[in-house]
Design an enzyme around this catalytic site. Structure first.
Site, PDB file in Angstrom:
ATOM      1  N   GLN A 193       0.859  -1.187   0.000  1.00 42.42           N
ATOM      2  CA  GLN A 193       0.000   0.000   0.000  1.00 42.42           C
ATOM      3  C   GLN A 193       0.890   1.231   0.000  1.00 42.42           C
ATOM      4  O   GLN A 193       1.501   1.572   1.004  1.00 42.42           O
ATOM      5  CB  GLN A 193      -0.925   0.031   1.218  1.00 42.42           C
ATOM      6  CG  GLN A 193      -1.889   1.217   1.192  1.00 42.42           C
ATOM      7  CD  GLN A 193      -2.608   1.440   2.513  1.00 42.42           C
ATOM      8  OE1 GLN A 193      -2.139   1.004   3.562  1.00 42.42           O
ATOM      9  NE2 GLN A 193      -3.737   2.134   2.469  1.00 42.42           N
ATOM     10  N   ASP A 233      -1.020  -3.881  14.473  1.00 39.92           N
ATOM     11  CA  ASP A 233      -0.748  -3.166  15.724  1.00 39.92           C
ATOM     12  C   ASP A 233      -1.819  -3.434  16.782  1.00 39.92           C
ATOM     13  O   ASP A 233      -1.904  -2.720  17.781  1.00 39.92           O
ATOM     14  CB  ASP A 233      -0.597  -1.668  15.474  1.00 39.92           C
ATOM     15  CG  ASP A 233      -1.829  -1.033  14.858  1.00 39.92           C
ATOM     16  OD1 ASP A 233      -2.809  -1.768  14.568  1.00 39.92           O
ATOM     17  OD2 ASP A 233      -1.832   0.203  14.649  1.00 39.92           O
ATOM     18  N   GLU A 274     -17.139   6.973  12.011  1.00 37.36           N
ATOM     19  CA  GLU A 274     -15.873   7.355  12.626  1.00 37.36           C
ATOM     20  C   GLU A 274     -16.081   8.555  13.556  1.00 37.36           C
ATOM     21  O   GLU A 274     -16.987   9.376  13.362  1.00 37.36           O
ATOM     22  CB  GLU A 274     -14.836   7.692  11.550  1.00 37.36           C
ATOM     23  CG  GLU A 274     -14.442   6.515  10.682  1.00 37.36           C
ATOM     24  CD  GLU A 274     -13.808   5.389  11.470  1.00 37.36           C
ATOM     25  OE1 GLU A 274     -13.085   5.677  12.454  1.00 37.36           O
ATOM     26  OE2 GLU A 274     -14.042   4.221  11.112  1.00 37.36           O
ATOM     27  N   ASN A 282      -0.134   2.608  19.460  1.00 34.83           N
ATOM     28  CA  ASN A 282       0.240   3.747  18.630  1.00 34.83           C
ATOM     29  C   ASN A 282       1.366   4.568  19.233  1.00 34.83           C
ATOM     30  O   ASN A 282       1.822   5.518  18.613  1.00 34.83           O
ATOM     31  CB  ASN A 282      -0.978   4.647  18.401  1.00 34.83           C
ATOM     32  CG  ASN A 282      -2.021   3.972  17.534  1.00 34.83           C
ATOM     33  OD1 ASN A 282      -1.742   3.605  16.395  1.00 34.83           O
ATOM     34  ND2 ASN A 282      -3.218   3.784  18.070  1.00 34.83           N
ATOM     35  N   HIS A 295      32.810 -22.753  42.641  1.00 30.43           N
ATOM     36  CA  HIS A 295      33.279 -21.374  42.747  1.00 30.43           C
ATOM     37  C   HIS A 295      34.166 -21.001  41.561  1.00 30.43           C
ATOM     38  O   HIS A 295      35.072 -21.747  41.199  1.00 30.43           O
ATOM     39  CB  HIS A 295      34.127 -21.126  44.009  1.00 30.43           C
ATOM     40  CG  HIS A 295      33.755 -21.978  45.183  1.00 30.43           C
ATOM     41  ND1 HIS A 295      32.761 -21.636  46.060  1.00 30.43           N
ATOM     42  CD2 HIS A 295      34.250 -23.158  45.614  1.00 30.43           C
ATOM     43  CE1 HIS A 295      32.657 -22.569  46.992  1.00 30.43           C
ATOM     44  NE2 HIS A 295      33.553 -23.503  46.740  1.00 30.43           N
TER      45      HIS A 295
END
Length: 457
Positions: A73, A106, A155, A228, A364
Site C-alpha cells: 500500500q 498493531d 468514525e 500507537n 566457585h
C-alpha cells in the site's frame, strides 16, 4: 475458504522510531508475529500482509513463512484502501463459504477463540468485533437500528453529538464474504472528514444490499487494544504479562510477585514450581515438578528437571539442568551446557558446550568450556579449561571421581583419568593418568635473609 488480511502499512509516527511499528515487540516478539500466530491457528488458505512504511524490513522479518504473502500500500489512503491492495491475492472457492477476515498488525493480542466466535457470528453475512468502553473517544461508533441490528459504523470525526455518546465501538476487525467484500471495496468513497477510504463503510453497503451484519465481543478487553505509542506499548506489555502470570497461577505455579514476572516466549511448568521476583523467561522454557527459581534470573531456551534449584541472578541459555541440580547464585550456563542430576554449579562459574554428569561440582569461580566431565568430579575454585588456541576449539575430558585442585588450567585437548587428582595451581598440558596425583607447579623455596626494598628518600 478463509483468507486473512493483516494491515501493517502504518507509519507509527507517535512511536518516535525508525523501526516499522509492527516490528516493535510485545513479550519478546514483534507485534505482527503475534497476529500471524493467531491467524495461523484458524488454518486459513492464505494470509496476506499489507505493508507500506518500512515494507522491505517487514517483509524481510517474515518472508518465507508458508502461506504468507505481501501486498504493498503506497501511499496510504485509509483502511479500505489498504484492503483493496490485497484483493488480487484473495482466494475464492465455492462462493458462500469463502470469507475474508481483516486483522491489524498493531492490535497484537486478539485471541484465536475470539476470532472463531467472530466467524461464527457472521453466519452468511458480515460480522464485526465490537467493544463497549466507558470512554469511547477516538473510536468509530457502532450504530444500531430500532431492532438492535448493526446498521453502520461512523468514525469519531464524522460522528454527530448523539453518535459520539454511543459506548459500543468498532475494533476494526471484521469478517465478510470474499466476493461481496471485493464488490463493496470497489464502491466505497473518500467523502469524509479525513479524505480516506474507510473499511468501515462496507457495513453500510452491506446493510443497503440486505446482507445481515452480526457482532461479537472479545473474551478480554486487552485483546483489542492497539499500539500507537511507546506508552501504549508499555501498557499492553504489562496487561499481557499480567494475563500470562494469571495463567501460571491458575496452573498451580507460585509467583512471589505476579507483577514482577516476564515471559517472552513459552513457559511450561510442572507442579509446585516456585518463581521469585524479577525473573525473565525467553524462548521455550520447561520447569519440572518442584523447581525453584530464585530472584532476578534469566532463562532462555532451557529445560530444568524436577527438584532443581536455580539460585539468584543466574543466567541460563540453551542449557539443560538435571534433577535436583543446583545452579548459582550468579552462575552462567551458555549454549550446550548439560548438567546431570544432583550436580552443583556455584557462584561465578561459567559453563559452555559441556557435560557435567551426576553429583559433580564446580562451586566457585571457574570456566568450563568444551568439556566432558564425568560423575562425582570436584572442580576447584579458579579452574579454567583452556579450550581455544586462537583458531580452533578443543575438548577437555575429565573422567569419573577425579579431583581438580584450585587454580588449575587444563590446556585442551587433554584428558584426566578416572580418580585422578590434580594439585592446586597445576597447568596441565598432557594427559593425567587415572588414580594418580599430577602436579606441575614449581617447588616452593624460602630465601633466607631476604629484605624488602625500602623507599629511597
Amino acid at each position: 475458504m478463509l483468507n486473512v488480511v493483516i494491515l501493517a502499512a502504518g507509519l507509527g509516527k507517535r512511536m518516535q522510531s525508525d523501526l516499522p511499528k509492527v516490528l516493535h515487540t510485545l513479550a519478546g516478539r514483534p507485534m505482527l508475529d503475534h497476529v500471524i500466530g493467531s491467524a495461523r491457528q484458524l488454518q486459513p488458505a492464505r494470509i496476506i500482509v499489507v505493508v507500506g512504511h518500512g515494507a522491505d524490513r517487514v517483509k524481510a522479518a517474515f518472508e518465507g513463512l508458508p502461506g504468507l504473502q505481501f501486498a504493498l500500500q503506497q501511499p496510504q489512503h485509509g483502511t479500505g484502501h489498504a484492503v483493496q491492495q490485497a484483493v488480487p491475492q484473495l482466494l475464492e472457492g465455492d462462493g458462500e463459504d469463502d470469507v475474508t477476515l481483516v486483522l491489524y498488525g498493531d492490535v497484537p493480542l486478539v485471541q484465536p477463540a475470539t476470532l472463531q466466535n467472530l466467524l461464527q457470528a457472521r453466519g452468511r453475512g458480515v460480522a464485526v468485533l465490537t467493544e463497549v468502553l466507558a470512554d469511547s473517544t477516538g473510536y468509530g461508533r457502532i450504530v444500531r437500528d430500532a431492532q438492535g441490528q448493526v446498521c453502520r459504523i461512523v468514525e469519531h470525526k464524522d460522528a454527530s453529538e448523539a453518535e459520539r455518546a454511543i459506548k459500543e465501538v468498532n475494533t476494526g476487525i471484521l469478517a465478510a464474504p470474499t466476493a461481496r467484500l471485493k464488490d463493496w471495496l470497489g464502491r466505497i468513497t473518500n467523502d469524509n472528514a479525513q479524505g480516506e477510504y474507510y473499511l468501515t463503510d462496507v457495513i453500510g453497503l452491506a446493510v443497503g444490499d440486505g446482507v445481515p451484519v452480526g457482532a461479537a465481543q472479545p473474551g478480554a478487553s486487552w485483546e483489542t487494544l492497539g499500539v500507537n505509542s511507546r506508552v501504549q506499548q508499555a501498557q499492553l506489555e504489562r496487561a499481557w504479562q499480567s494475563e500470562l502470570a494469571r495463567r501460571q497461577l491458575e496452573a498451580g505455579v507460585t509467583l512471589a510477585d505476579p507483577a514482577r514476572f516476564d515471559v517472552r516466549g513459552t513457559l511450561s511448568c510442572g507442579r509446585d514450581v516456585f518463581i521469585d521476583v524479577g525473573c525473565v523467561f525467553e524462548g521455550t522454557v520447561t520447569l519440572g515438578d518442584g523447581v525453584r527459581v530464585g530472584p532476578h534470573c534469566v532463562l532462555r531456551d532451557v529445560a530444568v528437571q524436577a527438584g532443581a534449584r536455580i539460585e539468584a541472578y543466574s543466567h541460563l541459555q540453551q542449557a539443560k539442568v538435571g534433577q535436583e541440580a543446583v545452579v548459582g547464585p550468579y552462575a552462567r550456563l551458555r549454549p550446550g551446557a548439560d548438567l546431570g542430576e544432583r550436580s552443583h554449579v556455584g557462584n561465578f562459574v561459567e559453563i559452555k558446550n559441556s557435560v557435567l554428569q551426576a553429583d559433580s561440582k564446580a562451586n566457585h569461580l571457574a570456566y568450563i568450556g568444551d568439556a566432558d566431565i564425568g560423575a562425582r568430579v570436584n572442580v576447584g575454585a579458579g579452574t579454567i579449561t583452556c579450550n581455544y588456541d586462537g583458531v580452533n576449539k578443543h575438548r577437555t575430558v575429565i573422567e569419573d571421581d577425579a579431583f581438580i585442585g584450585s587454580d588449575t588450567q587444563l590446556v585442551a585437548p587433554v584428558r584426566v583419568g578416572k580418580g585422578a587428582t590434580l594439585g592446586a595451581g597445576t597447568t596441565l598440558t598432557k594427559d593425567a593418568p587415572a588414580g594418580q596425583l599430577t602436579i606441575s607447579r614449581a617447588r616452593q623455596s624460602t630465601i633466607e635473609g631476604w629484605k624488602r626494598p625500602v623507599k629511597k628518600s
